[in-house]
Design a protein around this motif. Structure first.
Motif, mmCIF file in Angstrom:
data_model
loop_
_atom_site.group_PDB
_atom_site.id
_atom_site.type_symbol
_atom_site.label_atom_id
_atom_site.label_comp_id
_atom_site.label_asym_id
_atom_site.label_seq_id
_atom_site.Cartn_x
_atom_site.Cartn_y
_atom_site.Cartn_z
ATOM 1 N N UNK A 46 31.761 42.138 39.240
ATOM 2 C CA UNK A 46 32.200 41.594 40.152
ATOM 3 C C UNK A 46 31.435 40.019 40.436
ATOM 4 N N UNK A 47 30.177 40.155 39.587
ATOM 5 C CA UNK A 47 29.254 38.881 40.187
ATOM 6 C C UNK A 47 29.859 38.023 39.067
ATOM 7 N N UNK A 48 29.773 36.543 39.563
ATOM 8 C CA UNK A 48 30.175 35.718 38.801
ATOM 9 C C UNK A 48 28.820 35.210 37.854
ATOM 10 N N UNK A 49 29.222 34.667 36.782
ATOM 11 C CA UNK A 49 28.287 34.177 35.643
ATOM 12 C C UNK A 49 26.872 33.121 36.490
ATOM 13 N N UNK A 50 27.439 32.416 36.964
ATOM 14 C CA UNK A 50 26.587 31.518 37.486
ATOM 15 C C UNK A 50 25.793 32.195 38.865
ATOM 16 N N UNK A 51 26.371 33.294 39.348
ATOM 17 C CA UNK A 51 25.371 33.851 40.535
ATOM 18 C C UNK A 51 24.461 34.739 39.837
ATOM 19 N N UNK B 263 30.895 29.151 33.180
ATOM 20 C CA UNK B 263 30.135 29.848 34.472
ATOM 21 C C UNK B 263 30.703 30.453 35.661
ATOM 22 N N UNK B 264 31.925 30.073 36.070
ATOM 23 C CA UNK B 264 32.817 30.689 37.182
ATOM 24 C C UNK B 264 33.403 31.917 36.998
ATOM 25 N N UNK B 265 33.410 32.394 35.631
ATOM 26 C CA UNK B 265 34.134 33.616 35.382
ATOM 27 C C UNK B 265 33.477 34.690 36.102
ATOM 28 N N UNK B 266 34.000 35.940 36.271
ATOM 29 C CA UNK B 266 33.511 37.173 36.804
ATOM 30 C C UNK B 266 32.925 37.804 35.394
ATOM 31 N N UNK B 267 31.850 38.308 35.624
ATOM 32 C CA UNK B 267 31.152 39.290 34.543
ATOM 33 C C UNK B 267 32.129 40.190 33.746
ATOM 34 N N UNK B 268 32.918 40.959 34.755
ATOM 35 C CA UNK B 268 33.697 42.289 34.230
ATOM 36 C C UNK B 268 34.699 41.608 33.524
ATOM 37 N N UNK B 269 35.161 40.357 33.634
ATOM 38 C CA UNK B 269 36.189 39.832 32.781
ATOM 39 C C UNK B 269 35.799 39.296 31.369
ATOM 40 N N UNK B 270 34.494 39.357 31.208
ATOM 41 C CA UNK B 270 34.185 38.763 29.842
ATOM 42 C C UNK B 270 34.233 39.666 28.822
ATOM 43 N N UNK B 271 34.105 39.283 27.687
ATOM 44 C CA UNK B 271 33.811 40.108 26.478
ATOM 45 C C UNK B 271 32.615 40.464 26.085
ATOM 46 N N UNK B 272 32.255 41.412 25.304
ATOM 47 C CA UNK B 272 30.987 41.590 24.894
ATOM 48 C C UNK B 272 30.091 40.317 24.286
#
Lengths: 279, 275
Positions: free
Chosen positions: B90-95, B123-132
């Motif tokens: 739920x945290x954003x990459x930039x955060x 940077x503005x994507x949420x971490x849980x949306x990211x691939x490995x």
């Protein structure tokens, strides 16, 4: 503090964790405030309808809900003592679970790897996480206290003693923080395959039942109720002593022991967490 | 000068061996590879270095700082990329990157932006949306943003595409040129061969060989494979004079011949032959 500890770094963890937990805290606050308001606003109805019925109930059954014959709903404070017992147990469960999971979840989800890779010591992690759980719990307690007082203004009918209510929150608050400390302590040494929140909740319920049994067998092994922090600081026990009609010899010594144990758990947890292997 | 020193380090998990009597020295400004099968002891060694686990015996130091007693000082100069890159959902990459930066004394936000652009990370994507792979990029950026003296990476390129793997190593080589010491574990033996100065092979918790990738000893290791006219196949490692080898082979009636430098993969496999 040792040079290995900088409060600023704990504060960084606090800020980030508080933000992450904010939604959850608001949901819990709404739940606690909602439950408290719903029950307390029902006081006039309960007073009229249930007062006499509750007085007819067996003493043992009333004791399960933290009541005695003397404290059945003849005034707002006694009614509060009965209702708060439910909220208090919910808050104790919240405290021990949150305390235990604050450290456990980081290891389970592997997000502890992030904290391991930044310039922060384990003590700073421990303090930051402890603070955030304490503050979250404090928010819930304050929400419940404010709701109790506001409801008293609306439906108290002149039977409200706010100082006694505040005393209940202050003294029982120590038990809440005791359970948070217990959760942290358990999480600092239990292996990953044992869920510390389950261990903490088990201890909570076992001590709760011990306190209840102590009340039932008062003449024989009355002392065992002193093994139950929930029983020692139950709202009815505090209220009874405040009103001078208590059946429990309420004094501050057991509370002091709970406080000492709480600090023991906090320090013990910090020491063990510093030595813990992150596998 | 040695930046990382591990002396006689042993770690047991109950009765199970993690590592035993590990001795390693990593020189300042080199890229040191650490290879071994899963469970061989790579991660245990790295975690012991960073005081995430306490060894049963032995000592380790980074830049002369004791790994058990001076962890805080070590964390100040050392970057670490964990093998498993799991962050707060739920945290954003930039955060997250700002959170990491909040622990650094020097907060270079421009450098973080530059790294995000370089690694093509939103940077503005949420971490849980990211691939490995994208989570791995965060780990690499996070390791670099504190401008460390030592970088320890556990499987830095797993989950990354070949182009991104090359980009990671380009950055690491730039860091190396600045004098940064890099210690990395990997299963990718080609990248180890291509980029590392030295490699340690660990097997069953023990270091079995340390290889100089560009050293003369390594240049002398030739892998010879031939088939004679009577269909006999021979394969061996030759370490002698190359002219003597040619002279020897010249006497034979060969149908095929292959001579090459022994790769790290072949050296690695020799320790695991028959398993």
């Amino acid at each position: 503090m040792s040079k290995n500890f900088e409060f600023k770094r704990s504060l960084n963890i606090f800020k980030a964790e508080f933000k992450m937990r904010f939604k959850g805290t608001i949901i819990w606050l709404a739940l606690i405030v909602g439950m408290m308001a719903m029950y307390m606003l029902m006081y006039p109805v309960i007073d009229d309808i249930m007062g006499e019925k509750l007085a007819l109930m067996p003493e043992e059954l009333l004791q399960i809900f933290g009541m005695s014959k003397h404290s059945v709903v003849d005034n707002y404070n006694s009614y509060f003592a009965m209702i708060y017992q439910i909220i208090f147990i919910i808050l104790c469960c919240y405290g021990v679970s949150m305390g235990a999971n604050a450290l456990y979840d980081e290891e389970k989800t592997k997000s502890i790897e992030f904290l391991n890779s930044v310039q922060v010591s384990r003590l700073e992690i421990y303090v930051g996480k402890f603070l955030v759980i304490m503050v979250n719990l404090l928010i819930l307690v304050m929400g419940s206290l404010i709701t109790t007082i506001l409801c008293g203004l609306v439906v108290g009918e002149g039977t409200v003693d706010n100082m006694a209510i505040i005393s209940v929150y202050k003294i029982s608050g120590i038990t809440l923080f005791f359970f948070v400390a217990l959760g942290f302590f358990l999480a600092s040494f239990l292996k990953k395959d044992i869920k510390p929140s389950m261990a903490g909740l088990s201890i909570l319920f076992v001590t709760y039942i011990i306190g209840y049994l102590g009340e039932l067998v008062a003449d024989k092994i009355e002392f065992i109720k002193m093994l139950s922090p929930i029983h020692i600081t139950s709202a009815s026990a505090i209220m009874d002593s405040t009103m001078g009609i208590g059946t429990l010899d309420y004094n501050l010594l057991p509370v002091a022991i709970i406080t000492l144990l709480m600090f023991g758990f906090i320090v013990g947890g910090a020491v063990l967490y510093r030595k813990r292997d992150f596998l | 000068m040695n930046t990382i020193v591990i002396k006689s380090m042993t770690k047991y998990y109950g009765k199970n061996k993690g590592i035993e009597n590990v001795n390693l020295e990593v020189k300042e400004g080199e890229i040191f590879g650490f290879v071994g099968k899963n469970g061989a002891g790579k991660t245990t060694t790295i975690r012991s270095l960073l005081n995430m686990i306490t060894p049963n015996s032995g000592q380790a130091s980074i830049c002369g700082l004791d790994c058990l007693r001076q962890t805080k000082e070590i964390k100040k100069i050392t970057a670490y990329l964990p093998g498993e890159v799991e962050y707060y959902q739920g945290m954003k990459v930039i955060d997250l990157l700002n959170y990491a930066l909040s622990f650094c004394e020097e907060k270079d936000y421009a450098y973080v932006n530059k790294l995000c652009e370089y690694f093509e990370l939103d940077k503005n994507r949420k971490i849980n949306e990211l691939s490995l792979g994208n989570r791995k990029k965060i780990g690499v950026i996070q390791a670099l943003l504190k401008k460390p003296k030592v970088i320890i990476l556990d499987e830095p390129t797993s989950g990354l595409d070949p182009l991104m793997q090359a980009k990671v190593f380009d950055v690491l080589i730039k860091e190396k040129k600045k004098g940064v010491t890099i210690f990395l574990s990997s299963h990718n033996l080609q990248e180890i061969e291509k980029y590392c100065d030295r490699v340690a092979i660990i097997k069953d918790g023990e270091i079995v060989e340390v290889i100089e990738m560009n050293g003369k000893a390594r240049e002398k290791k030739l892998l010879v494979r031939y088939v004679t006219s009577d269909n006999t196949e021979q394969k061996y490692v030759y370490t002698g004079n190359i002219n003597d080898l040619i002279a020897e082979l010249n006497k034979m009636d060969l149908t095929s011949l292959e001579i090459k430098y022994q790769s790290i993969e072949e050296e690695f496999q020799k320790f695991y032959k028959g398993e």
